[in-house]
Design a protein around this motif. Structure first.
Motif, short mmCIF file in Angstrom:
data_model
loop_
_atom_site.label_atom_id
_atom_site.label_comp_id
_atom_site.label_asym_id
_atom_site.label_seq_id
_atom_site.Cartn_x
_atom_site.Cartn_y
_atom_site.Cartn_z
N ILE B 64 0.86 -1.19 0.00
CA ILE B 64 0.00 0.00 0.00
C ILE B 64 0.89 1.23 0.00
O ILE B 64 1.83 1.32 0.79
CB ILE B 64 -0.95 0.03 1.22
CG1 ILE B 64 -1.86 -1.22 1.23
CG2 ILE B 64 -1.81 1.29 1.20
CD1 ILE B 64 -2.79 -1.28 2.41
N ASP B 65 0.62 2.15 -0.90
CA ASP B 65 1.37 3.39 -0.99
C ASP B 65 2.88 3.12 -1.13
O ASP B 65 3.69 3.80 -0.54
CB ASP B 65 1.09 4.25 0.26
CG ASP B 65 1.32 5.73 -0.02
OD1 ASP B 65 1.47 6.08 -1.21
OD2 ASP B 65 1.37 6.51 0.94
N GLY B 66 3.19 2.07 -1.87
CA GLY B 66 4.59 1.78 -2.15
C GLY B 66 5.33 1.02 -1.05
O GLY B 66 6.52 0.74 -1.20
N ARG B 67 4.63 0.69 0.05
CA ARG B 67 5.31 -0.02 1.14
C ARG B 67 4.72 -1.41 1.31
O ARG B 67 3.50 -1.58 1.27
CB ARG B 67 5.14 0.74 2.46
CG ARG B 67 6.11 1.89 2.64
CD ARG B 67 5.64 2.79 3.77
NE ARG B 67 5.56 2.08 5.05
CZ ARG B 67 4.70 2.40 6.01
NH1 ARG B 67 3.83 3.38 5.84
NH2 ARG B 67 4.71 1.74 7.14
N ASP B 68 5.61 -2.39 1.52
CA ASP B 68 5.15 -3.74 1.80
C ASP B 68 4.50 -3.74 3.19
O ASP B 68 5.07 -3.22 4.14
CB ASP B 68 6.34 -4.71 1.75
CG ASP B 68 5.86 -6.15 1.96
OD1 ASP B 68 4.68 -6.42 1.68
OD2 ASP B 68 6.67 -6.98 2.41
N MET B 69 3.31 -4.31 3.29
CA MET B 69 2.54 -4.23 4.54
C MET B 69 2.79 -5.42 5.47
O MET B 69 2.14 -5.51 6.51
CB MET B 69 1.04 -4.15 4.22
CG MET B 69 0.62 -2.79 3.68
SD MET B 69 0.77 -1.49 4.91
CE MET B 69 1.86 -0.36 4.10
N ALA B 70 3.68 -6.33 5.09
CA ALA B 70 3.95 -7.49 5.95
C ALA B 70 4.47 -7.03 7.30
O ALA B 70 5.45 -6.29 7.37
CB ALA B 70 4.97 -8.41 5.27
N GLY B 71 3.78 -7.41 8.37
CA GLY B 71 4.23 -7.08 9.72
C GLY B 71 3.96 -5.64 10.13
O GLY B 71 4.34 -5.23 11.21
N VAL B 72 3.30 -4.86 9.28
CA VAL B 72 2.99 -3.47 9.65
C VAL B 72 1.65 -3.46 10.38
O VAL B 72 0.63 -3.87 9.82
CB VAL B 72 2.92 -2.57 8.40
CG1 VAL B 72 2.56 -1.14 8.80
CG2 VAL B 72 4.25 -2.59 7.65
N PRO B 73 1.62 -3.02 11.65
CA PRO B 73 0.35 -3.03 12.39
C PRO B 73 -0.61 -1.97 11.85
O PRO B 73 -0.20 -1.03 11.17
CB PRO B 73 0.78 -2.69 13.83
CG PRO B 73 2.05 -1.93 13.67
CD PRO B 73 2.73 -2.48 12.46
#
Lengths: 289, 364
Positions: B64-73
């Motif tokens: 999302i928005d260029g960032r990998d969301m794995a592990g992002v709360p």
């Protein structure tokens, strides 16, 4: 927000509340009134004498000894309320949120402990904390000197007993309050960018406040009246009001004195609760959980 | 083509043994309004929760928005959610509710105040509401406060979880219009979950129809409506006529055999076929109710249906007729433009006509 409740005008409803009213009057208001009347009498040779004077009240307010015990009782009850609240909030939070899988088991264990007779539990603590008891035995095994923990028969021991016996009340009321919080509110807080800790203080704690307050009120009232813990764990060295009242009635057979001290204790409790209630009402005047 | 703000690749979600989502791949363009539509249990809400960070992925990847969301709360994601039951904080005032994301971002009080007032104006709420509590507001006003709270920090992505399902029809309509207006105004990407395809068609740039944890069709509203991928999508909105037929290739197109239709030259062009029907076979002919018309005596049409009016409903802008075909089979639904003089009464023998290019064939 104010409900237009007219039910108090309903005659039939009034009639149906009559039995409760009679029970309250018979078992609460009348004995309290009699206690108040009793405090204006005197005793002679262990007999009640209907003197109708203020001798007992002069005695109660004039003796430093009574002031000290009442003050100690109030301080102990307030400290106990503060400690149980501080302990119960994280315990209840863990039960509802982090350990929710085992929350039924934890509740069951707590109910067992809660329903076990307080005398047994309190003597259990004595065995545990005694100079040659379980705790010191274990500590000695770990290389500490004999009697490393020497708190028994002190106000600290009394407080341990009080907190232990009264803690479940606050845990239960707080956990109930926390369990009722809509999970979406917590998610909404995370979603808005709050960490777990921040969410706890911004959402969980304010919404659990009714339960926490209810628990605190229960504990405070019950703590004012404890007599088992000061006697068994405190060793009778620093008696509290309930013990003093018991002695007045039973040992000294001075009923008017016991009655006067009872009234004093009730008034202290009522004043503190009224003050706390007023404070809470100011803070919650408009918000509704 | 604008760069995608959400890029989901092969997303899987298991709850124990239950497969909630199977291999979902989808990208949302910056500023797009995407609707996730499907019956309850189709996985649309699970997908939204995965985007929000309330649920973990069992497989696949999400950017999302260029960032990998794995592990992002959830708290660190560039998304904001509007909850189905709104989830306004009951112990906070309207101003505190709206300003909460900014307060968490440690913005100065003056900036928060200005932003909150801006949102109040944008959502057409009264300034006097700022010091009120959510329970002192009406349902529609609470809805706007919830929208304001999720928009105040200008997130790149707004997730909406059926926020209008609890409102009455009239309020719903006006809020739908406002939501569309808002989307155009702020340029945020919206992902809107709903079980109401009509709502999705009104609001969205693209619609993603889901069933049993899979994407059935992803396309513009007109495509979903006129060229559905299969009978499920075709039947998902309104009353649609689905007439069983047999297709056989003939020349450049396909010949169809349909008992319900009287037709001199029963041919479909290749553009009138859902995927998988190029070689012919059993099919359903989708005829939208508004494609049918009532034929006057002697009038002709490319295809006709004879029958008797079983029932009719006056629906304001349209009159719906349910016609029992004289050849038997399911009732045919026809929508005619509303008029004060009824073109036919119940029990009348009628002839319905349609143009062959209005037919679209889907697999049964």
């Amino acid at each position: 927000m104010a409900m237009q409740d007219k039910s108090w005008r309903d005659g039939a409803l009034q009639l149906s509340t009559l039995p409760l009213l009679v029970i309250f009057a018979a078992f609460f208001v009348i004995p309290l009134g009699m206690t108040a009347l009793l405090s204006f009498q005197g005793t002679q040779y262990y007999r009640l004498v209907w003197t109708w004077d203020l001798d007992i009240w002069r005695d109660v307010f004039g003796q430093w000894h009574y002031w000290r015990i009442m003050w100690r009782t109030l301080v102990m009850a307030l400290v106990c309320t503060a400690l149980t609240t501080v302990l119960a909030v994280p315990i209840a939070y863990a039960m509802i949120n982090r350990l929710s899988k085992w929350s039924h088991h934890i509740t069951l264990l707590m109910v067992f402990a809660f329903l076990t007779d307080a005398v047994l539990k309190t003597f259990g603590w004595v065995l545990f904390l005694d100079r040659s008891g379980v705790l010191n035995g274990m500590l000695a095994g770990l290389g500490f000197g004999p009697g490393a923990v020497d708190v028994l028969f002190s106000p600290t021991a009394t407080m341990i007993g009080m907190v232990y016996n009264l803690l479940p009340y606050t845990i239960f009321t707080t956990a109930l309050s926390m369990a009722r919080i809509d999970r979406d509110l917590v998610l909404a807080s995370y979603d808005a960018g709050a960490t777990r800790l921040r969410t706890f203080f911004e959402v969980t704690l304010p919404l659990a406040r009714p339960g926490i307050l209810a628990g605190a009120v229960l504990v405070f009232v019950l703590a004012l009246g404890v007599f088992l813990e000061p006697k068994v764990m405190g060793g009778g060295t620093s008696p509290m009001a309930a013990e003093l009242i018991r002695q007045s009635f039973e040992t000294r057979v001075n009923w008017p004195l016991g009655a006067a001290l009872t009234i004093v204790l009730i008034v202290i409790g009522a004043l503190v609760l009224a003050a706390a209630g007023g404070l809470a009402a100011i803070r919650m005047r408009r918000s509704k959980a | 083509m604008p760069s995608p703000i959400i890029e989901a690749t092969g997303i899987q979600k298991y709850y124990g043994d239950y497969r909630a989502l199977t291999d979902i791949s989808l990208s949302v363009a910056n500023g797009e309004f995407l609707a996730l539509v499907g019956p309850s249990g189709c996985g649309k809400t699970s997908l939204l929760k995965i985007l929000a960070g309330f649920e973990d992925l069992s497989g696949g990847s999400l950017t999302i928005d260029g960032r990998d969301m794995a592990g992002v709360p959830a708290s660190a994601r560039p998304t904001r959610m509007v909850f189905q039951k709104l989830a306004l904080f009951p112990h906070k005032t309207v101003a505190e509710n709206i300003g909460f994301p900014l307060k968490l971002a440690k913005r100065p009080a003056a900036e928060i105040d200005a932003a909150v007032r801006h949102m109040i104006e944008l959502m057409r709420l009264k300034e006097s509401y700022l010091t009120r509590f959510p329970h002192e507001l009406s349902g529609g006003e609470q809805q706007r406060v919830a929208l304001a709270r999720s928009m105040v920090s200008q997130p790149p992505v707004l997730l909406l979880d059926e926020p209008m399902s609890a409102l009455d029809a009239k309020l719903k309509k006006s809020l739908q219009a406002e939501l569309k207006h808002l989307h155009r105004h702020v340029g945020t990407s919206f992902v809107h979950v709903t079980h109401d395809l009509e709502e999705a068609m009104m609001l969205a740039d693209r619609i993603c129809v889901m069933r049993a944890g899979q994407i059935v069709q992803l396309g513009a509203p007109a495509e979903i409506y006129y060229r559905p991928a299969d009978a499920f999508v075709a039947g998902f909105i309104g009353d649609t006529n689905l007439l069983p037929a047999r297709l056989t290739p003939e020349g450049a197109g396909l010949r169809f055999d349909c008992d319900a239709l009287d037709c001199a030259a029963p041919m479909l062009a290749p553009g009138q076929l859902a995927p998988g029907l190029e070689q012919g076979g059993e099919a359903l002919l989708m005829i939208r109710p508004e494609m049918l018309r009532l034929l006057a005596p002697g009038e002709t049409a490319e295809a006709t249906i004879e029958g008797e009016v079983a029932e009719f409903f006056i629906r304001g802008a349209s009159i719906q007729y349910r016609v029992a075909p004289s050849g038997g089979g399911a009732e045919i639904v026809m929508d005619l433009p509303g008029t004060s003089v009824l073109p036919a009464q119940a029990g009348d023998a009628v002839r319905l006509g349609l143009t062959l290019s209005d037919i679209f064939a889907v697999r049964p």
